[in-house]
Enzyme design. Structure first.
Site, PDB file in Angstrom:
ATOM      1  CD  GLU A 171      -3.027  -1.030   0.121  1.00 36.82           C
ATOM      2  OE1 GLU A 171      -3.059  -0.036  -0.626  1.00 36.82           O
ATOM      3  OE2 GLU A 171      -3.822  -1.980  -0.001  1.00 36.82           O
ATOM      4  NE  ARG A 179      -3.941   2.614  -0.689  1.00 38.47           N
ATOM      5  CZ  ARG A 179      -5.225   2.477  -0.402  1.00 38.47           C
ATOM      6  NH1 ARG A 179      -5.997   3.520  -0.253  1.00 38.47           N
ATOM      7  NH2 ARG A 179      -5.748   1.276  -0.229  1.00 38.47           N
ATOM      8  CG  ASP A 202      -5.542  -7.461  -7.789  1.00 38.58           C
ATOM      9  OD1 ASP A 202      -4.499  -7.693  -7.170  1.00 38.58           O
ATOM     10  OD2 ASP A 202      -6.426  -6.690  -7.360  1.00 38.58           O
ATOM     11  CD  GLU A 211     -10.559  -2.509  -8.918  1.00 35.85           C
ATOM     12  OE1 GLU A 211     -11.703  -2.086  -8.609  1.00 35.85           O
ATOM     13  OE2 GLU A 211      -9.578  -2.401  -8.156  1.00 35.85           O
TER      14      GLU A 211
HETATM   15  C1  DMJ Z   1      -6.220  -0.158  -5.723  1.00 27.69           C
HETATM   16  O1  DMJ Z   1      -5.675   0.234  -4.520  1.00 27.69           O
HETATM   17  C2  DMJ Z   1      -5.166  -0.736  -6.594  1.00 27.69           C
HETATM   18  O2  DMJ Z   1      -5.579  -0.647  -7.906  1.00 27.69           O
HETATM   19  C3  DMJ Z   1      -4.845  -2.149  -6.256  1.00 27.69           C
HETATM   20  O3  DMJ Z   1      -3.878  -2.698  -7.120  1.00 27.69           O
HETATM   21  C4  DMJ Z   1      -6.063  -3.007  -6.229  1.00 27.69           C
HETATM   22  N1  DMJ Z   1      -7.260  -2.248  -6.281  1.00 27.69           N
HETATM   23  C5  DMJ Z   1      -7.352  -1.108  -5.467  1.00 27.69           C
HETATM   24  C6  DMJ Z   1      -8.666  -0.373  -5.642  1.00 27.69           C
HETATM   25  O4  DMJ Z   1      -9.747  -1.193  -5.785  1.00 27.69           O
END
Ligand code: DMJ
Length: 551
Positions: free
Chosen positions: A79, A83, A213, A347
């Protein structure tokens, strides 16, 4: 929307990680190790791209004066990377401002202890004070690292090396790549749990949604970011995708294509909201696939995106649930209340954006517009945007959280997918690189005015000009002697009397910012030709300021 989200955050939670719009205060959370201002930093590039200059300066000033790195809590490596470091790096590349580069590198150094493991696979949590690390307690009883977490560092860490000259960042992620490349993979699939101690898979759960993902996303983006030289990333991406297609892909009895979750060979016929980014990813990757696979991947991307749209369309709010299932005769709907929430995730609109850019099919902008409307209706509160607990209820039960990724991803993606037409009205970009994109003779005239070339009329142009929605366009006053404004006119009024002209001029000048915001999106989604030309920088916007359109 972005202005409202930002102003609300600024008013009630400036400097905190996130805004709580119902209680009108800030929230720090427990993922950032004592770091503050996640919303500020995650929003930097969105503010910049939207040309919200004042707001961007406020954010930058906060980073300069108040973003302190001498914190001592426990932080999520993943995170903090996506971020904070991602936000700072984007801001640096957009502006060249040193403050962003320096703070990104310093913060990157604080994350390095996470990699102190026997395999070099980082653990999920790093202690900024002691420099110790640990895995999440929920990850195989604290013994496992998570694929989506350690597999989503590559892009940022390569840039940290490039911007610092310190090879250590690149070495860390190259080692992760090597471990993943060399390990045996069940049926070519990447399970989500890996031991950072033994380097073995801890469980055979495979998902393109949560826990897996962005690992796949970072592979294809590593290939693209390397100017298509990182062959290893390319090969790993297409091999992984093939395995996913063979073992996880399904079509429901109702004809919806979805990517299920795989548990040692048994499928959970569900798709998470998070997995909906894959439509966009597959579209993006289609471009560089083997010739014979390209059309197939484009179609697959379109089908998955359609399914994700269905998960929105089948809810009462027209927003999608956190997870949706394909079983017991139900399709693309959540089956439990605990999966019915929507937390402002990006997404699905992200996939619309990629699909729009690839196909120019206006349906993706229509779908994007549906999301914008639903967000306005169900997620807007008096003091910011909030997630909702149940997408199947028209009476919103807000979760009191304006997520940083709403500003950083959801709104940015919606904006870039929309073409962002009128906010960039002062730009002078290359005009009409492709003569086939030319709209009409007036445009030709105006292009000549900017000295940018010869043109011819296209079929697309005629479609555009017969689109009556042009008259719902927002307006801005355009500076410069050669430029006139593009009037906001009520539908049906071809030319207005002078007095009304003046009235409209004053009205839309005075309210341009507010008016533009919503009409901008609607205009952009509906008038796809113009928007695409702008977003692909083929069009000098000033040209359109002169364009006279048919009713
Ligand atoms: C985001 O923080 C990022 O895209 C992460 O990789 C997965 N999805 C969340 C938001 O849904």
């Amino acid at each position: 929307m972005m202005q409202f989200a930002w102003q609300s955050y600024k008013r009630y939670a400036m400097g905190k990680n996130e805004l709580r719009p119902l209680t009108r205060d800030g929230y720090e959370g427990n993922m950032f190790g004592g770091l503050s201002g996640a919303t500020v930093i995650d929003s930097l590039d969105t503010l910049y791209l939207m040309e919200l200059k004042e707001e961007f300066q406020e954010a930058k000033a906060w980073v300069e004066e108040s973003f302190h790195l001498n914190v001592s809590g426990e932080a999520s490596l993943f995170e903090v990377n996506i971020r904070y470091i991602g936000g700072l790096l984007s801001a640096f590349y957009l502006t060249g401002e040193e403050v962003f580069r320096i703070k990104a590198i310093k913060l990157g150094e604080k994350l390095l202890p996470a990699f102190e493991t026997p395999t070099g696979i980082p653990k999920g949590v790093v202690n900024f004070k002691s420099g110790s690390n640990r895995s999440w307690g929920w990850a195989m009883a604290g013994g496992s690292s998570i694929l989506a977490e350690f597999g989503s560092l590559h892009l940022e860490f390569l840039h940290l090396t490039q911007l610092s000259g310190n090879q250590v960042f690149a070495e860390k992620v190259r080692n992760i790549r090597k471990v993943l490349r060399d390990i045996d993979k069940p049926f070519g699939l990447y399970p989500n749990f890996l031991s950072p101690v033994s380097g073995n898979w801890m469980q055979h759960h495979v998902s393109v949604g949560g826990l897996g993902d962005s690992f796949y996303e970072y592979l294809i983006k590593s290939w693209l970011m390397s100017a298509k030289t990182d062959m290893e990333a390319k090969d790993m991406y297409y091999e992984a995708l093939e395995a996913i297609e063979t073992h996880l892909l399904n079509v429901s009895p109702g004809g919806l294509t979805y990517i299920a979750e795989w548990r040692g060979g048994i499928l959970d016929h569900k798709m998470g909201h998070l997995a909906c980014f894959s439509g966009g990813m597959i579209a993006l990757g289609a471009e560089d696939a083997k010739e014979e696979k390209r059309a197939h991947y484009r179609e697959l991307a379109a089908q998955i995106t359609k399914t994700c749209h269905e998960s929105y369309a089948r809810s009462d709010t027209k927003l999608g649930p956190e997870a949706f299932w394909f079983n017991s005769g139900r399709e693309a709907v959540a089956t439990q209340t605990s999966e019915s929430y929507y937390i402002l995730r990006p997404e699905v609109v992200e996939s619309y954006m990629y699909l729009w850019r690839q196909t120019h099919d206006p349906i993706y902008r229509e779908w994007g517009w549906e999301v914008v409307m639903a967000l306005e209706k169900y997620c807007r509160t008096e003091a910011g945007f909030s997630g909702i607990q149940d997408v199947y209820s028209k009476v919103p039960d807000h979760d009191n959280k304006q997520q940083t990724f709403f500003l950083a991803e959801t709104l940015k993606t919606t904006f870039t997918g929309s073409g962002a037409v009128l906010k960039r009205i002062g730009d002078v970009g290359p005009c009409l690189a492709d003569p086939a994109d030319v709209l009409d003779e007036q445009l030709l005239f105006l292009c000549e005015e900017t000295g940018l070339g010869d043109t011819a009329m296209s079929h697309q142009a005629q479609t555009f000009l017969s689109t009556e929605n042009v008259y719902e366009t927002c307006s801005l006053a355009i500076p410069g002697p050669k430029h006139r404004r593009f009037a906001l006119q009520p539908r049906g009024f071809d030319s207005l009397p002078f007095v009304l002209e003046v009235f409209w001029f004053l009205l839309d000048f005075a309210f341009s910012l507010q008016l533009c915001f919503l009409t901008d999106f609607k205009y952009s989604f509906q008038n796809h030709v113009l928007s695409e030309m702008v977003s692909s920088n083929k069009l000098n916007l000033k040209v359109f300021a002169h364009t006279h359109t048919k009713p």
